[in-house]
Motif scaffolding. Structure first.
Motif, PDB file in Angstrom:
ATOM      1  N   ILE A 268       1.284   2.964  -4.170  1.00  0.00           N
ATOM      2  CA  ILE A 268       1.476   1.480  -3.114  1.00  0.00           C
ATOM      3  C   ILE A 268       0.162   1.481  -2.335  1.00  0.00           C
ATOM      4  CG2 ILE A 268       3.948   1.114  -3.671  1.00  0.00           C
ATOM      5  CD1 ILE A 268       4.380   2.302  -0.998  1.00  0.00           C
ATOM      6  N   LEU A 273      -0.068  -4.416   0.857  1.00  0.00           N
ATOM      7  CA  LEU A 273       1.120  -5.151   0.700  1.00  0.00           C
ATOM      8  C   LEU A 273       1.597  -5.906   1.896  1.00  0.00           C
ATOM      9  CD1 LEU A 273       3.316  -2.557  -1.229  1.00  0.00           C
ATOM     10  CD2 LEU A 273       2.373  -4.568  -2.140  1.00  0.00           C
ATOM     11  N   THR A 280       8.238  -2.107   2.326  1.00  0.00           N
ATOM     12  CA  THR A 280       8.424  -0.995   1.316  1.00  0.00           C
ATOM     13  C   THR A 280       9.330  -0.048   2.298  1.00  0.00           C
ATOM     14  OG1 THR A 280       6.552   0.145   2.542  1.00  0.00           O
ATOM     15  CG2 THR A 280       6.121  -0.848   0.460  1.00  0.00           C
ATOM     16  N   ILE A 285       8.791   0.358  -3.019  1.00  0.00           N
ATOM     17  CA  ILE A 285       8.775  -1.139  -2.665  1.00  0.00           C
ATOM     18  C   ILE A 285      10.221  -1.567  -2.696  1.00  0.00           C
ATOM     19  CG2 ILE A 285       8.179  -3.504  -3.258  1.00  0.00           C
ATOM     20  CD1 ILE A 285       5.499  -2.472  -4.424  1.00  0.00           C
ATOM     21  N   VAL A 304       7.188   2.101  -9.225  1.00  0.00           N
ATOM     22  CA  VAL A 304       6.997   1.758  -8.043  1.00  0.00           C
ATOM     23  C   VAL A 304       8.107   1.070  -7.104  1.00  0.00           C
ATOM     24  CG1 VAL A 304       6.053  -0.610  -8.541  1.00  0.00           C
ATOM     25  CG2 VAL A 304       5.007   0.822  -6.866  1.00  0.00           C
TER      26      VAL A 304
END
Length: 472
Positions: A268, A273, A280, A285, A304
């Motif tokens: 990530i 993001l 997160t 996430i 993820v």
């Protein structure tokens, strides 16, 4: 800069991303797929596929040196380590076309070979492209976690992303990490002629049922794999061909090569993001039970998403996304029926709750049923009787199954079906298995559940006696 508008944008062409892209485009959605590295992701290139191929090479070598029990002379295998790696590469090459850019473009997916990063809540930039999508699916997977152990930065080491490219057989492979990856690679390399030491900071195979893990570890130690537990690496030193790992309790392990297998981390870091309003947590996430992130237009699936890290979980997540994003139907994730397996010999498999988890959840209502592999005729014939199945049952319904033994990864399939469909032990007992098969173990486990209810039940015996007196 090219601007693209699409229905579904998938970031990552691993197992989950490819499943979403293929399903969505074939159902009429406009799909863009981003991949900055290799099509097929970790599973095809660095994980499931190459590891099982190398394990197969190890099994072939082991069979040659352990044939006398079958009336065939033992033979010291002549291992060509580089040729074993050629076998691995060939297996990957045979599967690659299914995951290839050409195949997905043929399906109608626009494939862009670049990494993506968010520039707003609805836009992602990938190279010279800015993509706006109604729904975005993050499927970037995970990569090896390399902890900051003092000295590691000055010593050559392998991870699952590099070990399959190694052409010269290690004399003595040190593996830090006794989880599934570490233990699979330990046994494969030992059977291919390497000395192997596994260095585990806690318990080897510690996420599995300890009773079942013990069956596997006993066999691995019998194959002269050194497994050091409660051995937390404190310092690494040396050079190529002469590496030392010192643990916090002062033990020192010496080897020629080092493999880091301590876990995985979500990919990530380069997604930006925060620009998408996607939150997160420590392992990945943040998603709800429909796999939506804190941005309602963005989903996260597979590794993820920070949950179970298995290829088949990513595929399962893809089905949830198809239902939710394409059809607008409610779809929620459940891990109750998700199985997993470790492909050592014997194998180790689990679905649902372990015994400890089931006892905590259900207390005195829990019944635990065991059946040992040594009572299966097929396994007696094949001399693979080390193993056991354990079924956790509440009011006739299985809530978890643990299996250690030959083909455990195949046997667990039935129990995933049973738990997913809320079936009971009576349904397994009603099944008829061909004789002699390993699959009879599942039916015998169900039989072990009902046996005391039938054979130790005085009421049953009185009823049978009454009927027999009146039958003409």
């Amino acid at each position: 800069m090219e601007r693209i508008k699409t229905d579904i944008l998938v970031i990552g062409a691993g197992s989950g991303g490819l499943s979403v892209a293929a399903g969505a485009v074939q159902m009429g959605a406009d799909v863009v797929l981003l991949e900055g590295h290799k099509m097929g992701g970790d599973c095809l290139n660095f994980g499931c596929v190459p590891s099982k191929a190398l394990i197969a090479s190890g099994k072939a070598a082991y069979a040659q040196s352990h044939a006398s029990a079958y009336g065939v002379a033992d033979h010291v295998p002549q291992v060509d380590y580089a040729a074993a790696k050629d076998h691995v590469a060939d297996v990957i090459a045979q599967i690659e076309p299914v995951d290839s850019q050409e195949r997905f473009e043929g399906l109608g997916v626009r494939v862009i070979r670049d990494y993506g990063r968010f520039i707003s809540e609805t836009e992602v930039q990938a190279g010279e492209h800015i993509i706006t999508a109604r729904r975005i699916v993050i499927a970037t997977g995970s990569s090896p976690l390399v902890p900051p152990i003092p000295g590691l930065d000055s010593v050559p080491y392998e991870t699952n992303e590099t070990v399959f490219e190694l052409r010269d057989k290690p004399d003595h492979l040190l593996i830090i990490g006794g989880g599934p990856i570490g233990m699979e690679m330990a046994q494969a390399h030992r059977r291919l002629g390497c000395d192997v030491t596994v260095i585990e900071g806690a318990k080897a195979l510690g996420k599995d049922d300890p009773e079942m893990a013990g069956i596997v570890l006993e066999q691995m130690r019998a194959e002269c794999i050194e497994i050091a537990e409660e051995a937390l690496a404190a310092e690494i030193r040396g050079q190529a061909g002469a590496i030392e790992v010192e643990t916090k309790d002062g033990r020192v392990f010496k080897g020629s090569h080092l493999l880091m297998a301590v876990g995985r981390k979500a990919n990530i870091d380069n997604l930006d993001l925060e620009k998408a309003g996607v939150e997160t947590h420590r392992t990945g996430i943040t998603v709800d039970d429909s796999l939506k992130t804190t941005n309602k237009r963005v989903y996260a699936i597979g590794d993820v998403a920070g949950g179970l890290q298995f290829t088949h979980v990513a595929g399962y997540h893809a089905g949830i996304i198809i239902r939710s994003a394409l059809f607008g139907l409610p779809a929620k994730v459940s891990n109750a029926h998700i199985p997993w397996a470790t492909y050592t010999a014997p194998e180790l498999a689990q679905v649902g709750l372990t015994e400890a988890e089931a006892r905590e959840a259900h207390g005195d209502r829990l019944e635990v049923v065991r059946f040992d592999f040594e009572h299966n005729d097929r396994l007696i014939a094949e001399r693979k009787t080390a193993g056991r199945i354990k079924v956790m049952v509440v009011k006739g319904r299985p809530v978890g199954v643990s299996i250690a033994g030959h083909q455990a990864g195949e046997l667990i399939n039935l129990w995933s079906l049973v738990i997913a469909n809320k079936l009971k032990m009576k349904h397994v007992a009603a099944m008829v298995s061909p004789y002699p098969t390993v699959g009879e173990i599942n039916k015998r486990a169900a039989g072990a559940y009902f046996s005391p209810r039938l054979f130790d039940n005085q009421m049953v015996k009185r009823v049978v006696g009454f009927v027999q007196r009146w039958i003409r």
